[in-house]
Design a protein around this motif. Sequence first.
Motif, PDB file in Angstrom:
ATOM      1  N   SER A  22      68.082  65.609  69.334  1.00  0.00           N
ATOM      2  CA  SER A  22      67.258  64.436  68.581  1.00  0.00           C
ATOM      3  C   SER A  22      68.094  63.374  69.314  1.00  0.00           C
ATOM      4  CB  SER A  22      66.902  64.348  67.198  1.00  0.00           C
ATOM      5  OG  SER A  22      68.309  64.318  66.673  1.00  0.00           O
ATOM      6  N   HIS A  56      68.659  74.028  61.262  1.00  0.00           N
ATOM      7  CA  HIS A  56      68.869  73.313  60.821  1.00  0.00           C
ATOM      8  C   HIS A  56      69.850  72.843  61.883  1.00  0.00           C
ATOM      9  CE1 HIS A  56      66.219  73.229  57.927  1.00  0.00           C
ATOM     10  NE2 HIS A  56      67.020  74.433  56.788  1.00  0.00           N
ATOM     11  N   SER A  82      61.085  71.493  70.584  1.00  0.00           N
ATOM     12  CA  SER A  82      61.517  71.420  68.980  1.00  0.00           C
ATOM     13  C   SER A  82      62.428  72.294  68.790  1.00  0.00           C
ATOM     14  CB  SER A  82      59.628  71.533  68.467  1.00  0.00           C
ATOM     15  OG  SER A  82      59.881  72.731  68.649  1.00  0.00           O
ATOM     16  N   PRO A  83      62.947  72.119  67.111  1.00  0.00           N
ATOM     17  CA  PRO A  83      64.404  73.065  66.760  1.00  0.00           C
ATOM     18  C   PRO A  83      63.865  73.929  66.297  1.00  0.00           C
ATOM     19  CG  PRO A  83      63.913  71.549  65.373  1.00  0.00           C
ATOM     20  CD  PRO A  83      63.129  70.886  66.260  1.00  0.00           C
ATOM     21  N   CYS A 118      71.097  72.722  64.961  1.00  0.00           N
ATOM     22  CA  CYS A 118      70.535  72.018  66.339  1.00  0.00           C
ATOM     23  C   CYS A 118      69.967  71.116  66.132  1.00  0.00           C
ATOM     24  CB  CYS A 118      70.003  73.082  67.363  1.00  0.00           C
ATOM     25  SG  CYS A 118      68.029  73.401  66.695  1.00  0.00           S
ATOM     26  N   LYS A 119      69.635  70.340  65.136  1.00  0.00           N
ATOM     27  CA  LYS A 119      68.188  69.178  65.573  1.00  0.00           C
ATOM     28  C   LYS A 119      68.748  68.323  65.651  1.00  0.00           C
ATOM     29  CE  LYS A 119      65.092  71.047  61.663  1.00  0.00           C
ATOM     30  NZ  LYS A 119      65.373  70.989  60.557  1.00  0.00           N
ATOM     31  N   SER A 120      69.842  67.525  65.225  1.00  0.00           N
ATOM     32  CA  SER A 120      70.868  66.457  65.009  1.00  0.00           C
ATOM     33  C   SER A 120      71.005  66.460  66.888  1.00  0.00           C
ATOM     34  CB  SER A 120      72.327  65.783  64.695  1.00  0.00           C
ATOM     35  OG  SER A 120      72.721  65.613  64.428  1.00  0.00           O
TER      36      SER A 120
END
Length: 418
Positions: free
Chosen positions: A95, A88, A78-79, A90-92
């Motif tokens: 996922s 934020h 999880s981020p 790393c989120k893309s």
Amino acid sequence: MNTDHWHFSDKVLAILPSMPSSKLDTIIIGAGAAGLMCALTAGQRGRRVLVLERSNKVGKKILMSGGGRCNFTNLHISPERFISANPHFCKSALSRYTQWDFIDLVERHGIEYFEKQTVNGLSGQLFCEESSKQIVAMLLEECRTAGAEVRTQCDIHCVDHTDGFHLETSQGNFSAPSLVVAAGGLSVPSLGGSDFGYQLGRQFGLNLLPVSAGLVPFTLTDSLKELSSSLSGVSCEVIVSNARASFREDLLFTHRGLSGPAVLQLSSYWKPGESVSIDLLPGCDAGEKLKTMKREHPKSLLRTRLGHCLPKQLVARLEILFWRDLAEKPLADWSGRHLETLAGQLQEWTIRPAATEGYRTAEVTLGGVDTRELSSKTMESGTPGLFFIGEVVDVTGHLGGFNFQWAWASGYAAGSAV
Ligand SMILES: Cc1cc2nc3c(=O)[nH]c(=O)nc-3n(C[C@H](O)[C@H](O)[C@H](O)COP(=O)(O)OP(=O)(O)OC[C@H]3O[C@@H](n4cnc5c(N)ncnc54)[C@H](O)[C@@H]3O)c2cc1C
């Protein structure tokens, strides 16, 4: 998969298809976790890929990781488990290429794995049953079938950018319209750690955030060093914290200072000169515990009772530190105030590390290429065709397979875009 025939030398890698440099679509610098994932992803899309690795072997860190069994991902990605000036960013990528995608790849290659058990239950950390060599062999096999060429022992002399990227190397000149920098960070020079990726960032005018060693043991000096050295090899579960973070895991005393998962995790949040607080009795109210000991075992010495909760060698050293004058007094003779003071000392043992062991043993490098310079979807920089992936970027995971997952995910992101 039988990995015995893989020696990861340039001889073996020479069986990979050799392609004329003029026909390349992408050059990738660094055949570590991120570079290999990027190469196989781009190759599967029909891109003509060349990976240039300075060292004599690919994936040295993969081979050494997880005590030779590679903690290749974590079930609980999880981020929040990543440190970055832009949390934020790393989120893309995370996922779009998840732990389940990598697990699927591992399973397709018939690699057996297990989840590490800790005192608190399952950790989510996945390791190879057999050997981390299987992960490197898997990545190379995927590169081979995707037609990506990997060259080792290749020194890059210079990188030029005029109508594409042009590299002068010890193995000749190569050009391609896109260049992926996957040269890792400064950690563990003997396993390939270098500042080459940062140099290239600078050359292309990217902002670099200050770097420091992460997931690294603390060193101590003077009496604390003597204490930890005398306890070398002793470990126990603790909560280690500072103002920014807190971790409940094992602490290990070493000849040089403090290590173990709890300390490695906190080191990524530590700044030189700061103290850290150690709770030696995690999850319990030490004041109440000591009062109960006194009530139920009034004739006992404290060291005898504490020896049931903590390693006896540690208790012996704590006794010298905290209750030397009461060492031979039965608990019945301890006042409420004494018990309270000791409870505070055991739950908030404050230690000021002298330093960390530095890049020589650090598992990761914090900081690096500022994520504001990169697309979170593709990892491309403001210079069209220039990508940065893996550890060279300012995204650093916690201990437990998070750093490899970042390497896989960012490698996949760039490999899908080049
Ligand atoms: C001892 C150790 C154990 C670890 N264990 C784990 C673990 O179990 N789980 C986990 O998630 N993470 C672990 N890590 C962290 C993990 O290894 C890194 O986060 C990950 O390897 C980063 O991938 P990368 O591809 O960005 O960099 P790297 O894997 O470091 O690859 C970079 C590559 O670039 C090459 N290179 C450098 N300079 C040049 C140049 N000038 N020209 C050409 N090539 C160059 C290097 O030789 C290297 O092969 C561990 C790290 C260490 C040091």
